[in-house]
Design a protein around this motif. Sequence first.
Motif, mmCIF file in Angstrom:
data_model
loop_
_atom_site.group_PDB
_atom_site.id
_atom_site.type_symbol
_atom_site.label_atom_id
_atom_site.label_comp_id
_atom_site.label_asym_id
_atom_site.label_seq_id
_atom_site.Cartn_x
_atom_site.Cartn_y
_atom_site.Cartn_z
ATOM 1 N N SER A 255 0.696 -1.470 -0.133
ATOM 2 C CA SER A 255 0.215 0.111 0.122
ATOM 3 C C SER A 255 0.972 1.270 -0.444
ATOM 4 N N LEU A 256 0.546 2.333 -0.642
ATOM 5 C CA LEU A 256 0.943 3.939 -0.537
ATOM 6 C C LEU A 256 -0.199 4.620 0.253
ATOM 7 N N ILE A 257 0.275 5.434 1.432
ATOM 8 C CA ILE A 257 -0.235 5.393 2.212
ATOM 9 C C ILE A 257 -0.017 7.034 2.000
ATOM 10 N N LEU A 258 -0.899 7.833 1.636
ATOM 11 C CA LEU A 258 -0.926 9.576 1.173
ATOM 12 C C LEU A 258 -1.969 10.180 2.603
ATOM 13 N N GLU A 259 -1.424 10.774 3.596
ATOM 14 C CA GLU A 259 -1.949 11.543 4.586
ATOM 15 C C GLU A 259 -2.233 12.659 3.808
ATOM 16 N N SER A 260 -1.658 12.903 2.979
ATOM 17 C CA SER A 260 -2.967 14.390 2.446
ATOM 18 C C SER A 260 -2.633 14.445 0.988
ATOM 19 N N ASN A 261 -4.190 13.690 -0.063
ATOM 20 C CA ASN A 261 -3.756 13.764 -1.111
ATOM 21 C C ASN A 261 -4.171 15.074 -1.952
ATOM 22 N N PRO A 262 -2.742 15.672 -2.497
ATOM 23 C CA PRO A 262 -2.886 16.493 -3.126
ATOM 24 C C PRO A 262 -4.024 17.441 -4.631
ATOM 25 N N LEU A 263 -4.629 15.923 -4.800
ATOM 26 C CA LEU A 263 -5.808 16.145 -5.977
ATOM 27 C C LEU A 263 -7.142 16.443 -5.530
ATOM 28 N N VAL A 264 -7.453 15.966 -4.000
ATOM 29 C CA VAL A 264 -9.072 16.448 -3.325
ATOM 30 C C VAL A 264 -8.444 17.597 -2.812
ATOM 31 N N ASP A 265 -7.460 18.480 -2.750
ATOM 32 C CA ASP A 265 -7.599 20.416 -1.939
ATOM 33 C C ASP A 265 -9.082 20.640 -3.169
ATOM 34 N N PHE A 266 -9.934 21.101 -2.289
ATOM 35 C CA PHE A 266 -10.793 21.851 -2.604
ATOM 36 C C PHE A 266 -12.097 21.629 -2.560
ATOM 37 N N VAL A 267 -12.274 20.091 -2.684
ATOM 38 C CA VAL A 267 -12.901 19.159 -3.328
ATOM 39 C C VAL A 267 -13.711 18.554 -2.079
ATOM 40 N N GLU A 268 -14.971 18.968 -2.608
ATOM 41 C CA GLU A 268 -16.039 17.800 -1.729
ATOM 42 C C GLU A 268 -16.879 16.781 -2.696
ATOM 43 N N LEU A 269 -16.758 15.768 -2.253
ATOM 44 C CA LEU A 269 -17.993 14.984 -3.762
ATOM 45 C C LEU A 269 -19.593 14.750 -3.178
ATOM 46 N N PRO A 270 -20.048 15.172 -4.453
ATOM 47 C CA PRO A 270 -21.761 15.945 -3.437
ATOM 48 C C PRO A 270 -22.505 14.065 -3.579
ATOM 49 N N ALA B 285 -7.911 1.601 -2.033
ATOM 50 C CA ALA B 285 -8.250 0.948 -0.301
ATOM 51 C C ALA B 285 -8.452 1.883 0.290
ATOM 52 N N GLN B 286 -8.284 3.243 0.128
ATOM 53 C CA GLN B 286 -9.353 4.288 1.321
ATOM 54 C C GLN B 286 -8.617 5.166 0.611
ATOM 55 N N ASP B 287 -9.938 6.560 0.360
ATOM 56 C CA ASP B 287 -9.845 7.915 0.361
ATOM 57 C C ASP B 287 -10.783 8.842 1.596
ATOM 58 N N THR B 288 -9.639 9.535 1.131
ATOM 59 C CA THR B 288 -10.090 10.596 2.338
ATOM 60 C C THR B 288 -12.077 11.861 2.391
ATOM 61 N N LEU B 289 -12.099 11.342 0.981
ATOM 62 C CA LEU B 289 -12.641 12.076 0.228
ATOM 63 C C LEU B 289 -14.131 10.911 0.718
ATOM 64 N N ARG B 290 -13.878 10.142 0.906
ATOM 65 C CA ARG B 290 -14.979 9.085 1.462
ATOM 66 C C ARG B 290 -14.724 8.986 3.135
ATOM 67 N N GLY B 291 -14.347 9.701 3.638
ATOM 68 C CA GLY B 291 -14.702 9.493 5.312
ATOM 69 C C GLY B 291 -12.810 9.415 6.296
ATOM 70 N N ASP B 292 -12.203 7.993 5.563
ATOM 71 C CA ASP B 292 -11.009 7.428 5.753
ATOM 72 C C ASP B 292 -10.201 8.776 6.148
ATOM 73 N N SER B 293 -9.600 8.075 7.266
ATOM 74 C CA SER B 293 -8.044 8.791 7.787
ATOM 75 C C SER B 293 -7.059 9.233 6.875
ATOM 76 N N VAL B 294 -7.171 8.358 6.180
ATOM 77 C CA VAL B 294 -5.906 8.341 4.739
ATOM 78 C C VAL B 294 -6.125 7.821 3.613
ATOM 79 N N THR B 295 -5.693 8.428 2.189
ATOM 80 C CA THR B 295 -5.286 8.505 0.911
ATOM 81 C C THR B 295 -5.065 6.983 1.046
ATOM 82 N N GLU B 296 -5.209 5.154 0.738
ATOM 83 C CA GLU B 296 -4.804 4.083 0.258
ATOM 84 C C GLU B 296 -4.602 3.668 -0.526
#
Length: 192
Positions: free
Chosen positions: A116-131, A163-174
Amino acid sequence: MLVSCCYEIPIFLSKKKNFKTYIALFNSELFTLTYGALVTQLCKDYENDEEVNKQLDKMGYNIGVRLIEDFLARSSVGRCHDFRETADVIAKVAFKMYLGVTPSVTNWSPAGDEFSLILESNPLVDFVELPDNHSNLVYSSLLCGVLRGALEMVQMAVDVRFAQDTLRGDSVTEIRMKFIKRIEENLPAGDE
């Protein structure tokens, strides 16, 4: 889906270092906003999130196929000897070079063919909220395609998924990567 931001561009920047930092930040945020506009348009063009995910992955694959040449030229990285070394190069060199982040490499499978690659912050999701109506959208699936395309060009077939995504409420992006096989180069007869 996307929140815009305003920039105050300084007329004079006193030091070259400050200018480079400013340009890197500006480029990163411009890319993030442009990517958001792309995803927004794909959501309008396609009926469901699964099709948008496929299109983002396909675009990422095509980017990865071309990006590997730039990466190899700019990084001076030689051929990796195993999948662990490949994982380290992806995390410590490639992600840093192109996204300005360094994910951690964790959760190795006992066979050593998955991590797994664990990203504490994903630069692609700055300024994003999923409807709410895009609950199946994997917003950053472009990254999976980039990794798959780039590694295919260096004769590695891999499966890449979120496997995980901060946009879905997970603490990290995996991002989960699994080695499938080494691709043998098929040279035409007589070209060996």
